[in-house]
Scaffold this motif. Structure first.
Motif, PDB file in Angstrom:
ATOM      1  N   ARG A  24       0.798  -1.214   0.000  1.00 18.94           N
ATOM      2  CA  ARG A  24       0.000   0.000   0.000  1.00 18.94           C
ATOM      3  C   ARG A  24       0.835   1.271   0.000  1.00 18.94           C
ATOM      4  O   ARG A  24       0.290   2.368  -0.029  1.00 18.94           O
ATOM      5  N   GLY A  25       2.149   1.155   0.059  1.00 17.34           N
ATOM      6  CA  GLY A  25       2.979   2.353   0.069  1.00 17.34           C
ATOM      7  C   GLY A  25       3.079   2.980  -1.304  1.00 17.34           C
ATOM      8  O   GLY A  25       2.261   2.743  -2.195  1.00 17.34           O
ATOM      9  N   ALA A  45      -6.662   6.443  -1.067  1.00 10.67           N
ATOM     10  CA  ALA A  45      -7.223   7.185   0.063  1.00 10.67           C
ATOM     11  C   ALA A  45      -7.067   6.404   1.361  1.00 10.67           C
ATOM     12  O   ALA A  45      -6.711   6.966   2.399  1.00 10.67           O
ATOM     13  N   ILE A  46      -7.328   5.099   1.301  1.00 14.04           N
ATOM     14  CA  ILE A  46      -7.177   4.266   2.501  1.00 14.04           C
ATOM     15  C   ILE A  46      -5.717   4.222   2.936  1.00 14.04           C
ATOM     16  O   ILE A  46      -5.408   4.312   4.132  1.00 14.04           O
ATOM     17  N   SER A  47      -4.805   4.091   1.979  1.00 17.04           N
ATOM     18  CA  SER A  47      -3.378   4.056   2.316  1.00 17.04           C
ATOM     19  C   SER A  47      -2.937   5.369   2.952  1.00 17.04           C
ATOM     20  O   SER A  47      -2.183   5.377   3.936  1.00 17.04           O
ATOM     21  N   ALA A  48      -3.401   6.493   2.397  1.00 10.34           N
ATOM     22  CA  ALA A  48      -3.061   7.790   2.979  1.00 10.34           C
ATOM     23  C   ALA A  48      -3.664   7.951   4.360  1.00 10.34           C
ATOM     24  O   ALA A  48      -3.045   8.509   5.271  1.00 10.34           O
ATOM     25  N   HIS A  49      -4.886   7.457   4.544  1.00 10.77           N
ATOM     26  CA  HIS A  49      -5.551   7.507   5.852  1.00 10.77           C
ATOM     27  C   HIS A  49      -4.731   6.765   6.900  1.00 10.77           C
ATOM     28  O   HIS A  49      -4.661   7.181   8.063  1.00 10.77           O
ATOM     29  N   MET A  50      -4.093   5.678   6.505  1.00  7.43           N
ATOM     30  CA  MET A  50      -3.318   4.851   7.423  1.00  7.43           C
ATOM     31  C   MET A  50      -1.868   5.313   7.537  1.00  7.43           C
ATOM     32  O   MET A  50      -1.085   4.717   8.287  1.00  7.43           O
ATOM     33  N   GLY A  51      -1.495   6.353   6.788  1.00  4.45           N
ATOM     34  CA  GLY A  51      -0.137   6.872   6.864  1.00  4.45           C
ATOM     35  C   GLY A  51       0.906   5.978   6.241  1.00  4.45           C
ATOM     36  O   GLY A  51       2.060   5.930   6.698  1.00  4.45           O
ATOM     37  N   LEU A  52       0.534   5.278   5.168  1.00  2.88           N
ATOM     38  CA  LEU A  52       1.433   4.298   4.555  1.00  2.88           C
ATOM     39  C   LEU A  52       2.243   4.858   3.400  1.00  2.88           C
ATOM     40  O   LEU A  52       2.984   4.113   2.760  1.00  2.88           O
ATOM     41  N   PHE A  53       2.128   6.164   3.137  1.00  2.00           N
ATOM     42  CA  PHE A  53       2.883   6.768   2.041  1.00  2.00           C
ATOM     43  C   PHE A  53       4.180   7.417   2.527  1.00  2.00           C
ATOM     44  O   PHE A  53       4.712   8.314   1.879  1.00  2.00           O
ATOM     45  N   GLY A  54       4.644   6.993   3.662  1.00  2.00           N
ATOM     46  CA  GLY A  54       5.939   7.476   4.124  1.00  2.00           C
ATOM     47  C   GLY A  54       5.844   8.536   5.207  1.00  2.00           C
ATOM     48  O   GLY A  54       4.770   8.854   5.730  1.00  2.00           O
ATOM     49  N   VAL A  55       7.007   9.097   5.538  1.00  3.22           N
ATOM     50  CA  VAL A  55       7.124  10.042   6.647  1.00  3.22           C
ATOM     51  C   VAL A  55       6.309  11.300   6.391  1.00  3.22           C
ATOM     52  O   VAL A  55       5.657  11.829   7.312  1.00  3.22           O
ATOM     53  N   VAL A  56       6.323  11.798   5.163  1.00  6.42           N
ATOM     54  CA  VAL A  56       5.568  13.015   4.858  1.00  6.42           C
ATOM     55  C   VAL A  56       4.085  12.802   5.125  1.00  6.42           C
ATOM     56  O   VAL A  56       3.406  13.662   5.717  1.00  6.42           O
ATOM     57  N   ASN A  57       3.564  11.665   4.690  1.00 10.08           N
ATOM     58  CA  ASN A  57       2.169  11.317   4.938  1.00 10.08           C
ATOM     59  C   ASN A  57       1.873  11.300   6.434  1.00 10.08           C
ATOM     60  O   ASN A  57       0.847  11.831   6.899  1.00 10.08           O
ATOM     61  N   GLN A  58       2.770  10.721   7.211  1.00  9.82           N
ATOM     62  CA  GLN A  58       2.562  10.627   8.652  1.00  9.82           C
ATOM     63  C   GLN A  58       2.646  11.994   9.328  1.00  9.82           C
ATOM     64  O   GLN A  58       1.887  12.279  10.264  1.00  9.82           O
ATOM     65  N   ILE A  59       3.537  12.853   8.847  1.00  9.02           N
ATOM     66  CA  ILE A  59       3.632  14.207   9.404  1.00  9.02           C
ATOM     67  C   ILE A  59       2.345  14.977   9.133  1.00  9.02           C
ATOM     68  O   ILE A  59       1.836  15.693  10.003  1.00  9.02           O
TER      69      ILE A  59
END
Length: 333
Positions: A189-190, A226-240
């Motif tokens: 999902r990344g 959208a689900i992957s972004a919701h879970m913060g799976l697109f890396g550090v930037v997504n999580q920040i």
């Protein structure tokens, strides 16, 4: 004993666990209402800025305003900055929720937006001659009967998947019935996303069908992203970004309660009209509103149920206050 039971960590975990009914229902209520509250706040904030002739300051708080108005300006400005993220979190959360997720899944099916998958139908079997002897028909019988899955079969399936270029993590599903295909699907999902999947013949271990992520409908791709972004799976930037959204939402909620507290009535409760909110609408407006709310509540149940309870409470409270005011007026006479 009571407090030790209420504060039991295992009980708290069970209630808040998203996999439990309580946790799933609670999170679905939050997702169901988040987009409504966000859009409602946006409308109120734009209307306020228009009335005060400060539409150019939608994104900027009034630092020189009095205490309550300064809190309001920070509440509205921060809300504007995070509203797109909040709506995205609400939509993506609802897409895999318990009740609204079923409605969304049905809608996607009707619009042909579902996620495609390789064929899982049973592989063609060889007809067996009922008059064949054990020596002559044994081969065909073995080909048509369900094969016992051996540990080595997983190795051969993995080799086929590797040869096809599939990358991990992989989901491998053995045949569920005689002659059915093995299913192998990517679940990365990344970024970049990998969701290619193949079907493998259980006898020859050859690929009989394949569906690549590139061939998915755009709606199915957007749902997964959208689900992957919701879970913060697109890396550090997504999580920040998610952390900043969480902080921003926390400050908006805190300032909302702070403004409510500062404008509360003398009894410590928020002021309210003597009748329910629907009573202030015209009949046509009330019917239209009820229709929209009913449709939305049917599609998103955990939006409709709390709203229905609130409307009943609001109506009952309005009747109570109206009767109390009437009684007070009669007593004064």
């Amino acid at each position: 004993m009571l407090w030790s039971y209420v504060l039991d960590p295992n009980l708290i975990y069970a209630l808040l666990d998203p996999k439990s009914h309580f946790g799933r229902n609670y999170s679905e209520i939050a997702a169901s209402w988040l987009w409504v509250v966000s859009l409602g706040g946006l409308i109120l904030w734009i209307g306020y800025r228009r009335r005060t002739r400060k539409t150019r300051r939608l994104l900027v708080p009034d630092r020189e305003a009095p205490k309550r108005l300064r809190t309001l300006s920070w509440h509205g400005s921060v809300g504007i900055w995070i509203i797109i993220g909040l709506i995205a979190l609400s939509a993506s959360g609802l897409s895999w929720s318990r009740f609204a997720g079923e409605s969304i899944s049905t809608l996607r099916t009707e619009l042909s937006w579902t996620t495609p998958s390789p064929s899982s139908s049973p592989a063609p079997t060889v007809a067996v001659d009922p008059h064949a002897t054990h020596d002559g028909g044994g081969g065909d019988q073995a080909a048509s009967s369900p094969a016992v899955i051996e540990p080595s079969d997983f190795t051969r399936v993995m080799a086929t998947a590797d040869h096809q270029g599939l990358v991990g993590p992989l989901e491998i599903t053995p045949p569920s019935e005689a002659g059915a295909y093995w299913q192998v699907s990517e679940n990365a999902r990344g970024y970049p996303s990998h969701f290619d999947s193949i079907a493998i013949d259980p006898h020859t271990f050859a690929v009989v069908d394949r569906v690549d992520f590139a061939d998915w409908p755009i709606a199915a791709k957007l749902t997964e992203w959208a689900i992957s972004a919701h879970m913060g799976l697109f890396g550090v930037v997504n999580q920040i970004v998610l952390v900043l959204l969480g902080i921003g939402l926390t400050t908006v909620i805190f300032r909302g309660y702070l403004m409510w507290w500062r404008r509360r009535g003398s009894s410590g409760l928020p002021t309210a009209p003597a009748i329910g909110a629907l009573g202030s609408l015209k009949p046509v407006e009330a019917v239209a509103l009820i229709g929209v709310v009913a449709l939305t509540g049917w599609f998103v149940p955990w939006f409709g149920v709390p709203l229905g309870l609130f409307v009943l409470f609001d109506a009952a409270r309005g009747l109570y206050l109206a009767k109390r005011d009437a009684a007070n007026r009669e007593g004064a006479l």
